[in-house]
Design a protein around this motif. Structure first.
Motif, short mmCIF file in Angstrom:
data_model
loop_
_atom_site.label_atom_id
_atom_site.label_comp_id
_atom_site.label_asym_id
_atom_site.label_seq_id
_atom_site.Cartn_x
_atom_site.Cartn_y
_atom_site.Cartn_z
N HIS A 161 36.67 -17.45 -16.32
CA HIS A 161 36.62 -16.29 -15.16
C HIS A 161 35.48 -16.88 -14.35
CE1 HIS A 161 38.76 -13.80 -18.32
NE2 HIS A 161 38.19 -14.71 -19.11
N GLU A 162 36.13 -17.00 -12.92
CA GLU A 162 35.27 -17.37 -11.89
C GLU A 162 35.00 -16.61 -11.06
OE1 GLU A 162 35.70 -21.33 -9.91
OE2 GLU A 162 36.90 -22.39 -11.46
N VAL A 163 33.84 -16.71 -10.44
CA VAL A 163 33.29 -15.80 -9.32
C VAL A 163 34.17 -16.02 -7.97
CG1 VAL A 163 31.48 -14.85 -7.83
CG2 VAL A 163 31.36 -15.21 -10.03
N ALA A 164 34.47 -15.21 -7.23
CA ALA A 164 35.34 -15.38 -5.99
C ALA A 164 34.35 -16.19 -5.01
CB ALA A 164 35.75 -14.37 -5.54
N THR A 165 35.35 -16.85 -4.14
CA THR A 165 34.53 -17.61 -3.20
C THR A 165 34.33 -16.92 -1.87
OG1 THR A 165 36.61 -18.55 -2.34
CG2 THR A 165 35.38 -19.58 -4.13
N PRO A 166 33.78 -17.36 -0.87
CA PRO A 166 33.65 -16.85 0.55
C PRO A 166 35.09 -16.85 1.37
CG PRO A 166 31.66 -18.11 0.31
CD PRO A 166 32.65 -18.43 -0.98
N ALA A 167 35.86 -17.70 1.09
CA ALA A 167 37.20 -17.69 1.35
C ALA A 167 38.08 -16.59 0.89
CB ALA A 167 37.73 -19.25 1.40
N GLU A 168 37.66 -16.03 -0.21
CA GLU A 168 38.57 -15.06 -0.74
C GLU A 168 37.92 -13.77 -0.41
OE1 GLU A 168 39.87 -17.51 -4.73
OE2 GLU A 168 38.02 -16.83 -4.67
N ALA B 116 33.05 -9.79 -4.06
CA ALA B 116 32.88 -10.89 -5.21
C ALA B 116 32.18 -10.24 -6.33
CB ALA B 116 32.35 -12.24 -4.82
N ALA B 117 30.96 -9.65 -6.07
CA ALA B 117 30.25 -9.02 -7.07
C ALA B 117 31.21 -7.90 -7.72
CB ALA B 117 28.96 -8.54 -6.64
N GLU B 118 31.73 -6.87 -7.03
CA GLU B 118 32.60 -6.00 -7.32
C GLU B 118 33.41 -6.31 -8.34
OE1 GLU B 118 33.48 -3.60 -4.39
OE2 GLU B 118 31.51 -2.89 -3.90
N ALA B 119 34.30 -7.48 -7.84
CA ALA B 119 35.47 -8.05 -8.56
C ALA B 119 35.08 -8.64 -9.85
CB ALA B 119 36.17 -9.06 -7.63
N TYR B 120 34.06 -9.26 -10.01
CA TYR B 120 33.40 -9.95 -11.22
C TYR B 120 33.11 -8.94 -12.28
CZ TYR B 120 32.05 -14.22 -13.63
OH TYR B 120 32.24 -15.09 -14.63
N ALA B 121 32.58 -7.70 -11.79
CA ALA B 121 32.24 -6.72 -12.72
C ALA B 121 33.48 -6.07 -13.17
CB ALA B 121 31.40 -5.51 -12.08
N ALA B 122 34.72 -5.94 -12.36
CA ALA B 122 35.90 -5.51 -12.82
C ALA B 122 36.45 -6.36 -13.84
CB ALA B 122 36.74 -5.26 -11.67
N GLU B 123 36.35 -7.65 -13.64
CA GLU B 123 36.77 -8.74 -14.63
C GLU B 123 36.18 -8.61 -15.89
OE1 GLU B 123 39.49 -11.86 -15.74
OE2 GLU B 123 39.47 -10.16 -14.16
N LEU B 124 34.90 -8.45 -15.78
CA LEU B 124 34.04 -8.06 -17.16
C LEU B 124 34.62 -7.06 -17.63
CD1 LEU B 124 30.28 -9.09 -15.80
CD2 LEU B 124 31.64 -10.27 -17.69
N ALA B 125 34.81 -5.94 -17.10
CA ALA B 125 35.14 -4.59 -17.61
C ALA B 125 36.59 -4.70 -18.37
CB ALA B 125 35.27 -3.50 -16.60
N ARG B 126 37.61 -5.86 -17.94
CA ARG B 126 38.82 -6.00 -18.58
C ARG B 126 38.40 -6.08 -20.09
NH1 ARG B 126 41.91 -10.26 -16.41
NH2 ARG B 126 43.45 -9.41 -17.87
N TYR B 127 37.39 -6.84 -20.43
CA TYR B 127 36.90 -7.28 -21.85
C TYR B 127 36.03 -6.62 -22.43
CZ TYR B 127 40.22 -10.96 -20.25
OH TYR B 127 41.21 -12.02 -19.81
N GLY B 128 35.78 -5.26 -21.88
CA GLY B 128 34.65 -4.46 -22.33
C GLY B 128 34.95 -3.92 -23.76
N THR B 129 33.82 -3.19 -24.13
CA THR B 129 33.98 -2.40 -25.36
C THR B 129 33.78 -0.84 -25.23
OG1 THR B 129 31.66 -2.61 -26.18
CG2 THR B 129 33.06 -4.54 -26.45
N ASP B 130 33.84 -0.31 -26.26
CA ASP B 130 33.79 1.30 -26.49
C ASP B 130 32.19 1.31 -25.91
OD1 ASP B 130 36.16 1.65 -27.20
OD2 ASP B 130 35.61 2.05 -29.11
N GLU B 131 31.21 0.47 -26.21
CA GLU B 131 29.92 0.51 -26.02
C GLU B 131 29.37 0.37 -24.42
OE1 GLU B 131 27.16 -1.07 -29.15
OE2 GLU B 131 29.32 -1.70 -29.82
#
Length: 258
Positions: free
Chosen positions: A110-117, A123-138
């Motif tokens: 799970h990589e952070v996006a680049t300036p080209a993307e 990029a920060a928002e997308a990484y938070a969303a990617e983390l949330a895909r594997y989040g828990t109830d807590e």
């Protein structure tokens, strides 16, 4: 709060090379314990020379072949907001040291996006969303089995630098960083709540220039001024250091059996 969160273990090896081998061995032991019954392990990586040295030692270790890497997901505590082929990029360093040398599925990295993307904020928002895909109830992020952190001479961890607003943020998982005191100026970083939700936080640091930061972190300095002091695993917090970095550590704080 779990009493173990207040315990900070210090493990010392004579040289950076010996330290990398020690950490690699402990890491493989921990990942094997987590995955041998089919459970998924989320691991948070760090950059820098020691981060790369540890991963290279993992790749070269005989027990690496016994890990089911399809059960391991890799993340980064922070990333320099540069292009994929830039030598400053933490994920590129990690790929060269380990990830390109083991059979880990692409979707587990799970990589952070680049300036080209996209933009830095995106990029920060997308990484938070990617983390949330594997989040828990807590919480909207996974609990890392191991979270590796480097420590700067100023006591910074990830891209949480002393006396800057990012280090005190608790209502976001990921932040954009601008005008970083350490180049490159733009970065993406996890916040303290994500780091401190990890089961184990392992801080790896070497060199005499880190001795003061280590001493302050162990002494319970303010995490706003010494971010490393605020890094705490839910089960274990371990400082893996070489003898040069341990110059100011009291002998009674060193765990010789871990």
């Amino acid at each position: 709060m779990d009493a173990t969160r207040t315990i900070k273990t210090v493990v010392v090896e004579p040289t950076p090379a010996a330290l990398a081998e020690r950490v690699a061995d402990r890491f493989l032991t921990r990942v094997r314990a987590r995955t041998r019954d089919g459970r998924t392990a989320h691991v948070c990586l760090t950059g820098g020379s020691m981060g790369g040295a540890v991963l290279s030692a993992v790749a070269a270790h005989p027990r690496a072949a016994k890990i089911d890497w399809s059960l391991v997901h890799f993340w980064w505590g922070d990333e320099r907001f540069v292009e994929k082929d830039d030598a400053d990029r933490n994920s590129l360093q990690s790929r060269r040291a380990l990830l390109d040398r083991i059979p880990v599925p692409a979707e587990n990295v799970h990589e952070v996006a680049t300036p080209a993307e996209m933009s830095l904020d995106e990029a920060a928002e997308a990484y938070a969303a990617e983390l949330a895909r594997y989040g828990t109830d807590e919480r909207p992020w996974p609990s890392f089995a191991v979270c590796f952190l480097g420590v700067g001479p100023d006591g910074h961890i990830a891209s949480l630098f002393p006396d800057r607003p990012e280090v005190t943020v608790t209502d976001a998982a990921v932040l954009p960083v601008r005008d970083s005191p350490k180049p490159p100026p733009e970065r993406v970083t996890l916040t303290r709540p994500v780091i401190n939700a990890s089961k184990r936080v392992w801080l790896v640091l070497t060199g005499a220039d880190k001795a003061s930061a280590l001493g302050l972190a162990l002494a319970g300095a303010s995490y706003a001024s010494v971010p490393a002091a605020g890094a705490k695993g839910r089960r274990r917090t371990v400082f893996f250091v070489d003898e040069a970095a341990a110059a100011e550590v009291s002998p009674e704080l060193i765990d010789r059996d871990y």
